[in-house]
Design an enzyme around this catalytic site. Structure first.
Site, PDB file in Angstrom:
ATOM      1  N   HIS C  12       0.830  -1.219   0.000  1.00 24.61           N
ATOM      2  CA  HIS C  12       0.000   0.000   0.000  1.00 24.61           C
ATOM      3  C   HIS C  12       0.866   1.272   0.000  1.00 24.61           C
ATOM      4  O   HIS C  12       0.549   2.247   0.682  1.00 24.61           O
ATOM      5  CB  HIS C  12      -1.003  -0.023   1.158  1.00 24.61           C
ATOM      6  CG  HIS C  12      -0.396  -0.137   2.532  1.00 24.61           C
ATOM      7  ND1 HIS C  12      -1.023  -0.758   3.586  1.00 24.61           N
ATOM      8  CD2 HIS C  12       0.779   0.317   3.036  1.00 24.61           C
ATOM      9  CE1 HIS C  12      -0.257  -0.681   4.656  1.00 24.61           C
ATOM     10  NE2 HIS C  12       0.837  -0.026   4.361  1.00 24.61           N
ATOM     11  N   HIS C  59      -0.464   4.895   9.707  1.00 26.07           N
ATOM     12  CA  HIS C  59       0.924   5.360   9.727  1.00 26.07           C
ATOM     13  C   HIS C  59       1.005   6.689  10.456  1.00 26.07           C
ATOM     14  O   HIS C  59       1.272   7.722   9.854  1.00 26.07           O
ATOM     15  CB  HIS C  59       1.453   5.503   8.303  1.00 26.07           C
ATOM     16  CG  HIS C  59       1.345   4.256   7.474  1.00 26.07           C
ATOM     17  ND1 HIS C  59       0.169   3.823   6.928  1.00 26.07           N
ATOM     18  CD2 HIS C  59       2.283   3.333   7.125  1.00 26.07           C
ATOM     19  CE1 HIS C  59       0.373   2.691   6.259  1.00 26.07           C
ATOM     20  NE2 HIS C  59       1.654   2.364   6.368  1.00 26.07           N
ATOM     21  N   HIS C 197      10.713  -3.744   2.686  1.00 24.37           N
ATOM     22  CA  HIS C 197      11.141  -2.351   2.581  1.00 24.37           C
ATOM     23  C   HIS C 197      11.644  -1.858   3.923  1.00 24.37           C
ATOM     24  O   HIS C 197      11.254  -2.353   4.970  1.00 24.37           O
ATOM     25  CB  HIS C 197      10.052  -1.425   2.028  1.00 24.37           C
ATOM     26  CG  HIS C 197       8.789  -1.260   2.848  1.00 24.37           C
ATOM     27  ND1 HIS C 197       8.018  -2.304   3.297  1.00 24.37           N
ATOM     28  CD2 HIS C 197       8.151  -0.134   3.280  1.00 24.37           C
ATOM     29  CE1 HIS C 197       6.956  -1.839   3.951  1.00 24.37           C
ATOM     30  NE2 HIS C 197       7.020  -0.524   3.965  1.00 24.37           N
ATOM     31  N   GLU C 244       5.181  -5.198   8.215  1.00 22.45           N
ATOM     32  CA  GLU C 244       3.774  -5.047   7.822  1.00 22.45           C
ATOM     33  C   GLU C 244       3.176  -6.345   7.283  1.00 22.45           C
ATOM     34  O   GLU C 244       1.959  -6.521   7.297  1.00 22.45           O
ATOM     35  CB  GLU C 244       3.629  -3.953   6.750  1.00 22.45           C
ATOM     36  CG  GLU C 244       3.911  -2.549   7.265  1.00 22.45           C
ATOM     37  CD  GLU C 244       3.632  -1.461   6.216  1.00 22.45           C
ATOM     38  OE1 GLU C 244       3.486  -0.301   6.605  1.00 22.45           O
ATOM     39  OE2 GLU C 244       3.567  -1.791   5.018  1.00 22.45           O
TER      40      GLU C 244
END
Ligand SMILES: [Fe+3]
Ligand SMILES: [Fe+3]
Lengths: 145, 297, 297, 145
Positions: C12, C59, C197, C244
């Site tokens: 996302h 976030h 990431h 995540e």
């Protein structure tokens, strides 16, 4: 919804579950606003005008104006939220709780001092305790003449 | 190593706080209640903890309907007494214990309890009334509470609330967390709320002295059985707000006679708890007041 | 009866949202990525759900450090796209499904998951980018998303975050909850975030194509083993923000080939999942993009 | 504290746990305030004055003024919070992430397009990958002349 809600057969008792919470969202959020002194002042100065700032139903507003807590609860109010209205009017929790039984303040206080309401007959709808629907209102305050 | 040495259980009726704040404790109505806490105030002095983990519920004060955490642990440095509609109670600020609180959060989340971590929270009567009862009147400015407090809030307002069993298991996880904290700390855990009361509807004013005392007997002697009490029993027997009693099971589950897992079975068997004090009184406002102090032997 | 018929998994990345909002999808940098979602947009039309349970993480948008819920379910009627610092994304409001969401909350809390119930929440790129990827560009005023969405937020920002195992078990509990909802609803569950990431420090820009694809293989074929991946492996192998991926296990745990308890063992064995689509691309901004559509057979 | 923190041996990586969170509380809350357009304007108009409204340490304020994200993270900042500062200045997430490596924007972007940073040598402190402390800064942007 097929969730088990075993708490629906208790007389004189509304459980504040997600369904009630949704119904009463704005009513309860209005109550929360009364935790600020300046909002209490504004509300007391003009209750109607203050209520009209909230996305509440007319019935909910009327229940607040009448301080009809049973009605407010049936419309989704929760007692801990509604207690902020009582506090704003300087009423104690005992006065508020008592007001839902139809008793006068003295009658309710006397019941509590003598040990409170008995659970006998009040566990399930259909028994014959003091909290059963067919025995309302319980005291002098709620009697029509 | 930090260690839980005692648990304290008490109702947290707002009117008790008001009676203390307004100097009414010697009035006929209130005197028998406060007499029941005389022992406790002395006990607090004789058994001063380094930290209190204080299990309570927020009563639509810090948490509105915008966000309702099932379990929330306070990791902040301090907490302000809340304005619940009458202005804030005139009591000292509550100092937190961020180190131990964060440690507990870390450990308990890894034990599969899905806590919400809270860093900003005004604390209502649910937390301050037990402190007042156990520590006596305190000047909001000149005095302070005897030690830091970790607020642990449980949702018992909007259904579904956590089961007694879940609360009891959480207590075990908290003990395990505390015992893995390096610093030597004497920790108390308090369970508050209850006992029987109902604040709403035609059934308002319900009190069930027999049930309360039988439940207390069982919570002391056979906490595992007590933890299995079905949710509906609390509501039916102890009133809609009697459900607060599930919070007592968190404190009870943190005592040493309850094994927290298979590795702890033997150790738990070797432990017992001592009833240092027990008290029951009806009424305080709408509520039956129960109070208990358990010490780990 | 409501039924989960499919799960969708996708990264996302906020830059993907920006690329769509600014009309850059046909640029050389972005084209290969959006090509990978062509199938998915058609699939969404052919398999339109009645409700999407969208698992994502906030976030630092709706949740500051004041309150950090491990798991939060949205029971509100609608959610506004958040201003994350650039102004809100120009996409439609997200309509909720309060009935099903409340039902899930009720059921899942009774299965010992300690959810936070949220009634007010702006939703950030974690939720809106997957919707954009699967549904294409939408005018914020004239268009709407194809169906109501239940936002389900998981804390993967402040440690400790829930384990992969806990997330997988939560997925099972969500399926059980959905299947006890009376209304006939075709429900999709989406797991979002990842894949590898890292957005911070000297190790920023880490990508681990091999690990990502091996993890995906295992998540599809042997989800029980995949759920046991230790937490540290995600951080070490897939970067600090690769954590995540635990959210994908919630969606995976809700598929019919995973038994949710002993009563469901036989039924689960009789089920299988079909990989309708699989796509992997590096990079989107700092991130490896993974995408998968699984259908219940 | 004897909690297991196995994530402390990874090079160039700071895990935002409760300890970091406590250190960075006000720094991160300041960042949250930048989600409102009017606060972004006030911050941009006078960064120093705006920062002085927050209970941040001088070091934290300086890290923000310098946009030194590695420093901000070591002082308790979390990247998702710090990203609001970048957004205020119109910087992309890729620019921000890249700035922590010592690479120029072009160098970092090129690394990502060619498949990103390899995990080899970067799993544990003491190996010899690009993220190890002895190999910083990695690119031209961080080189002193
Ligand atoms: Fe209470
Ligand atoms: Fe994300």
């Amino acid at each position: 919804m097929s969730l088990d809600k075993p708490y629906q057969d208790i007389p004189g008792t509304t459980i504040f579950d997600a369904e009630q919470s949704r119904k009463g969202y704005w009513l309860n959020q209005f109550c929360m606003s009364l935790m600020k002194a300046e909002n209490r002042e504004r509300f007391k100065a003009n209750q109607r005008a203050y209520l009209d700032e909230w996305a509440m139903s007319e019935e909910q507003k009327q229940a607040v104006l009448d301080m009809d807590l049973n009605r407010a609860i049936s419309l989704g109010g929760n007692i801990y939220f509604l207690a902020k209205i009582g506090a704003t009017h300087g009423r104690s929790f005992q006065q508020m709780a008592g007001s839902m039984t139809g008793m006068t303040e003295e009658e309710y206080r006397a019941m509590m001092i003598s040990g409170g309401r008995s659970v006998e007959g009040n566990r399930k709808l259909g028994e014959d305790g003091t909290a059963q629907p067919h025995r309302q209102p319980q005291g002098q305050a709620g009697k029509k003449d | 190593m930090a260690k839980i040495t005692a648990s304290v259980f008490t109702s947290h009726v707002p009117a008790i706080g008001a009676a203390m704040d307004l100097g009414k404790t010697q009035e006929d109505y209130w005197k028998p209640l406060f007499t029941g806490y005389e022992y406790s105030k002395q006990w607090m002095k004789d058994n001063k903890p380094d930290v209190i983990i204080l299990v309570f519920n927020d009563h639509a004060t810090a948490f509105s309907l915008d966000m309702i955490p099932t379990f929330a642990i306070g990791t902040a440095a301090e907490y302000t007494p809340a304005d619940e509609g009458f202005g804030p109670r005139p009591v000292p600020k509550v100092m937190g214990h961020p180190d131990l609180a964060s440690h507990i959060a870390h450990s308990v989340i890894q034990q599969d309890f899905d806590l919400t971590i809270v860093n900003k929270m005004d604390v209502d009567h649910g937390l301050t009334v037990p402190l007042s009862l156990m520590c006596g009147e305190k000047d909001p400015v000149k005095d302070s509470w005897p030690c830091p407090v970790i607020p642990f809030a449980v949702n018992v307002v909007q259904y579904p609330v956590p089961s007694g069993q879940r609360c009891f298991n959480l207590g075990k996880a908290i003990r395990k967390a505390v015992e893995s904290f390096d610093e030597d700390l004497n920790v108390h855990i308090w369970g508050t709320g209850g006992m029987s009361h109902q604040l709403q509807g035609a059934r308002a004013g319900l009190i069930n002295r027999e049930w309360d005392n039988a439940w207390l007997d069982q919570m002391i002697a056979d906490p595992v059985a007590c933890a299995a009490t079905p949710h509906i029993d609390y509501v039916r027997e102890a009133g809609s707000e009697g459900i607060e009693l599930v919070m007592w099971l968190i404190a009870r589950g943190a005592m040493s006679d309850v094994s927290y897992d298979a590795t702890d079975l033997e150790a738990a068997r070797a432990h017992s708890v001592r009833v240092a004090h027990r008290f029951y009184h009806v009424p305080a406002s709408n509520t039956a007041v129960g109070h208990l102090i358990l010490e780990n032997n």
